[in-house]
Design a protein around this motif. Structure first.
Motif, PDB file in Angstrom:
ATOM      1  N   THR A 197      26.557   1.069   5.762  1.00  0.00           N
ATOM      2  CA  THR A 197      26.998  -0.316   5.953  1.00  0.00           C
ATOM      3  C   THR A 197      27.984  -0.722   4.854  1.00  0.00           C
ATOM      4  N   MET A 198      27.819  -0.188   3.658  1.00  0.00           N
ATOM      5  CA  MET A 198      28.784  -0.442   2.598  1.00  0.00           C
ATOM      6  C   MET A 198      30.149   0.124   2.972  1.00  0.00           C
ATOM      7  N   VAL A 199      30.149   1.351   3.471  1.00  0.00           N
ATOM      8  CA  VAL A 199      31.400   1.987   3.901  1.00  0.00           C
ATOM      9  C   VAL A 199      32.071   1.152   4.985  1.00  0.00           C
ATOM     10  N   ASN A 200      31.280   0.745   5.984  1.00  0.00           N
ATOM     11  CA  ASN A 200      31.827  -0.089   7.063  1.00  0.00           C
ATOM     12  C   ASN A 200      32.486  -1.339   6.505  1.00  0.00           C
ATOM     13  N   SER A 201      31.803  -1.978   5.551  1.00  0.00           N
ATOM     14  CA  SER A 201      32.293  -3.258   5.033  1.00  0.00           C
ATOM     15  C   SER A 201      33.557  -3.098   4.185  1.00  0.00           C
ATOM     16  N   TYR A 202      33.810  -1.890   3.713  1.00  0.00           N
ATOM     17  CA  TYR A 202      35.062  -1.602   3.019  1.00  0.00           C
ATOM     18  C   TYR A 202      36.152  -1.153   3.997  1.00  0.00           C
ATOM     19  N   GLY A 203      35.861  -1.226   5.288  1.00  0.00           N
ATOM     20  CA  GLY A 203      36.830  -0.843   6.307  1.00  0.00           C
ATOM     21  C   GLY A 203      36.802   0.626   6.665  1.00  0.00           C
ATOM     22  N   GLY A 204      35.750   1.334   6.237  1.00  0.00           N
ATOM     23  CA  GLY A 204      35.666   2.770   6.483  1.00  0.00           C
ATOM     24  C   GLY A 204      34.927   3.114   7.761  1.00  0.00           C
ATOM     25  N   GLY A 294      30.076  -4.289  10.811  1.00  0.00           N
ATOM     26  CA  GLY A 294      29.260  -3.159  10.388  1.00  0.00           C
ATOM     27  C   GLY A 294      28.587  -3.335   9.040  1.00  0.00           C
ATOM     28  N   SER A 295      28.610  -4.559   8.503  1.00  0.00           N
ATOM     29  CA  SER A 295      27.986  -4.791   7.194  1.00  0.00           C
ATOM     30  C   SER A 295      26.476  -4.955   7.295  1.00  0.00           C
ATOM     31  N   HIS A 296      25.966  -5.154   8.493  1.00  0.00           N
ATOM     32  CA  HIS A 296      24.513  -5.233   8.700  1.00  0.00           C
ATOM     33  C   HIS A 296      24.147  -4.416   9.936  1.00  0.00           C
ATOM     34  N   TRP A 297      23.064  -3.691   9.820  1.00  0.00           N
ATOM     35  CA  TRP A 297      22.726  -2.725  10.857  1.00  0.00           C
ATOM     36  C   TRP A 297      21.881  -3.323  11.970  1.00  0.00           C
ATOM     37  N   PRO A 373      26.560  -2.284  17.528  1.00  0.00           N
ATOM     38  CA  PRO A 373      26.706  -0.836  17.329  1.00  0.00           C
ATOM     39  C   PRO A 373      27.928  -0.243  18.020  1.00  0.00           C
ATOM     40  N   LYS A 374      28.479  -0.924  19.003  1.00  0.00           N
ATOM     41  CA  LYS A 374      29.656  -0.404  19.689  1.00  0.00           C
ATOM     42  C   LYS A 374      30.963  -0.796  19.000  1.00  0.00           C
ATOM     43  N   ASP A 375      30.878  -1.633  17.973  1.00  0.00           N
ATOM     44  CA  ASP A 375      32.071  -2.065  17.247  1.00  0.00           C
ATOM     45  C   ASP A 375      31.718  -2.174  15.762  1.00  0.00           C
ATOM     46  N   PRO A 376      31.430  -1.028  15.111  1.00  0.00           N
ATOM     47  CA  PRO A 376      30.879  -1.063  13.762  1.00  0.00           C
ATOM     48  C   PRO A 376      31.899  -1.037  12.634  1.00  0.00           C
ATOM     49  N   SER A 377      33.173  -0.904  12.954  1.00  0.00           N
ATOM     50  CA  SER A 377      34.159  -0.718  11.902  1.00  0.00           C
ATOM     51  C   SER A 377      35.434  -1.483  12.208  1.00  0.00           C
ATOM     52  N   ALA A 378      36.207  -1.749  11.163  1.00  0.00           N
ATOM     53  CA  ALA A 378      37.493  -2.423  11.344  1.00  0.00           C
ATOM     54  C   ALA A 378      38.467  -1.542  12.125  1.00  0.00           C
TER      55      ALA A 378
END
Length: 438
Positions: A197-204, A294-297, A373-378
């Protein structure tokens, strides 16, 4: 005291066979989280109303129980009649034909009361393959008393940069209080759940649209650097041994100023019977960096019946009881409403008794309903999942990368070296699993 000897599904006693021996014995494999421990303690109520079924539990730490269940179901061993699995395993195992669908559920169960995002996550091809025991997102817990004393204010949606500032100011190891507690125990469902979730929140993201691993991206490096700084500078010693349960205990004992983890802990931490800091617990949404995507699961511990079970109907009967409104009411009566399994039923969040003792209820419900879950990242991804990737090889990949992340935390390798190794490992394991699919 009743002693059970499980031999070929029969109860054997010194006096020979009795009427009780005709009862069907079912074995439930479950993780050792507090809500599951409550289920085991309340199981005699089920046995009393269903004298023809006797329930045995195999309760283990998360990583261990996952391994045992996966091996059992993949080899068709039939050791367990019900499995406590998640929305990661359900669609994969259903596709493999390993699970029994929940057809013809009694009307009294009230399927329409299930929270839609959770029900969807436990379904495949329009069929429900597991019943949610509890469901969760992630959130930020903090000590209101410590924040007040330090003159700090926790935002509703904190940023990771703010979390680090708070952790630095509140870290007080001399008095056995640490700025922050985060999962460090290696495992795809342990340290990697939070870290993803950290990675997601950084746009990863884990993979690009061609299934090429992205673990050396700037987002991964920023997240890994932030994570390492937090747990090594402001966290308790021995963090790589701390998973969900250990971190929850640390916070409940007053040793953490903050903790970012599962929403399911809110009830436990708010109960004075469990938590020394119950009256001082504050709640906020999960932190983010550059995006809230994606910052929260979204996660559910759910009960499923393996095809290999010899007692499928008995197992279904127990599962329908353990995930019912009736069971939630029983927990409310026996343990208090703050302790009921959260996140599964709309009626729980409409219940006046629950709302009275759960100041976190609306925050948790919002987090569960907005996690996508279908849109977890930038950036676009070829997979479903926020803190995991819904493909069979991810269990092994996530665990291996979790071990490498623990090595980064322990100083065995640098962030750049560790992520380069993790990227290579992921690429190799994906190729071995046949990705990208032709």
């Amino acid at each position: 005291m009743r002693i059970k000897f499980l031999v070929a599904g029969l109860m054997l006693g010194a006096g020979g066979m009795t009427a009780a021996q005709a009862a069907t014995q079912i074995t439930i494999a479950t993780v050792n989280n507090p809500d599951m421990q409550t289920m085991e303690k309340l199981a005699p109520a089920f046995e009393k109303s269903h004298p023809d079924i006797k329930v045995n539990f195999v309760t283990l730490p998360e990583n261990e129980v996952r391994q045992k269940m996966t091996t059992d179901i993949a080899t068709n061993a039939g050791q367990y009649d019900a499995l406590m699995i998640s929305n990661y395993e359900v669609p994969i195992w259903a596709k493999n034909g390993w699970l029994v669908p929940f057809d013809n559920v009694p009307a009294s169960y009230d399927e329409s009361d299930m929270i839609p995002t959770v029900k969807k996550a436990l379904s495949a091809n329009g069929k429900l393959y597991a019943m949610p025991f509890y469901a969760e997102s992630s959130m930020t817990y903090y000590r209101k008393d410590l924040f007040k004393k330090a003159g700090l204010t926790m935002p509703e949606h904190p940023k990771w940069s703010q979390i680090q500032q708070f952790a630095k100011k509140l870290n007080d190891p001399k008095n056995n209080t640490y700025g922050i507690c985060l999962r460090g125990l290696p495992g795809w469902g342990e340290n990697m759940a939070l870290f993803s979730t950290m990675v997601n929140s950084y746009g990863g993201r884990w993979f690009d649209m061609n299934w090429k691993p992205q673990l050396t991206s700037s987002a991964w490096k920023k997240a890994a650097t932030e994570y390492k700084n937090l747990v090594t500078k402001y966290g308790p010693p021995g963090v790589t041994s701390n998973g969900f349960t250990e971190s929850e205990t640390l916070f409940a004992n007053g040793q953490c100023a903050m903790w970012v983890d599962s929403t399911v802990a809110a009830g436990y931490l708010s109960d004075p019977a469990n938590s020394k800091v119950a009256k001082d617990v504050g709640f906020a949404q999960s932190p983010y960096a550059t995006t809230k995507k994606g910052s929260h699961w979204l996660y559910s511990w759910a009960l499923a019946v393996p095809k290999s079970s010899n007692h499928k109907e008995a197992a279904k009967t127990f599962i329908e009881w353990a995930t019912s409104k009736k069971y939630i009411d029983l927990v409310g009566q026996k343990k208090g409403w703050v302790s009921v399994p959260p996140g599964t039923r709309k009626s729980t969040y409409e219940n006046a008794e629950y709302k009275k003792v759960a100041p976190f209820a609306s925050l948790v419900l919002n987090a569960i309903q907005t996690a996508d879950p279908k849109d977890p990242s930038a950036k676009p991804v070829p997979y479903t999942g926020i803190q995991f990737v819904d493909i069979p090889p991810f269990q092994a990949i996530g665990t291996r990368v979790g071990q490498i992340l623990a090595g980064i935390v322990a100083g065995q390798t640098s962030v750049d070296q560790g992520l380069s190794q993790a990227n290579s490992v992921t690429k190799r394991m994906m190729q071995q699993a046949g990705y990208p699919k032709k």
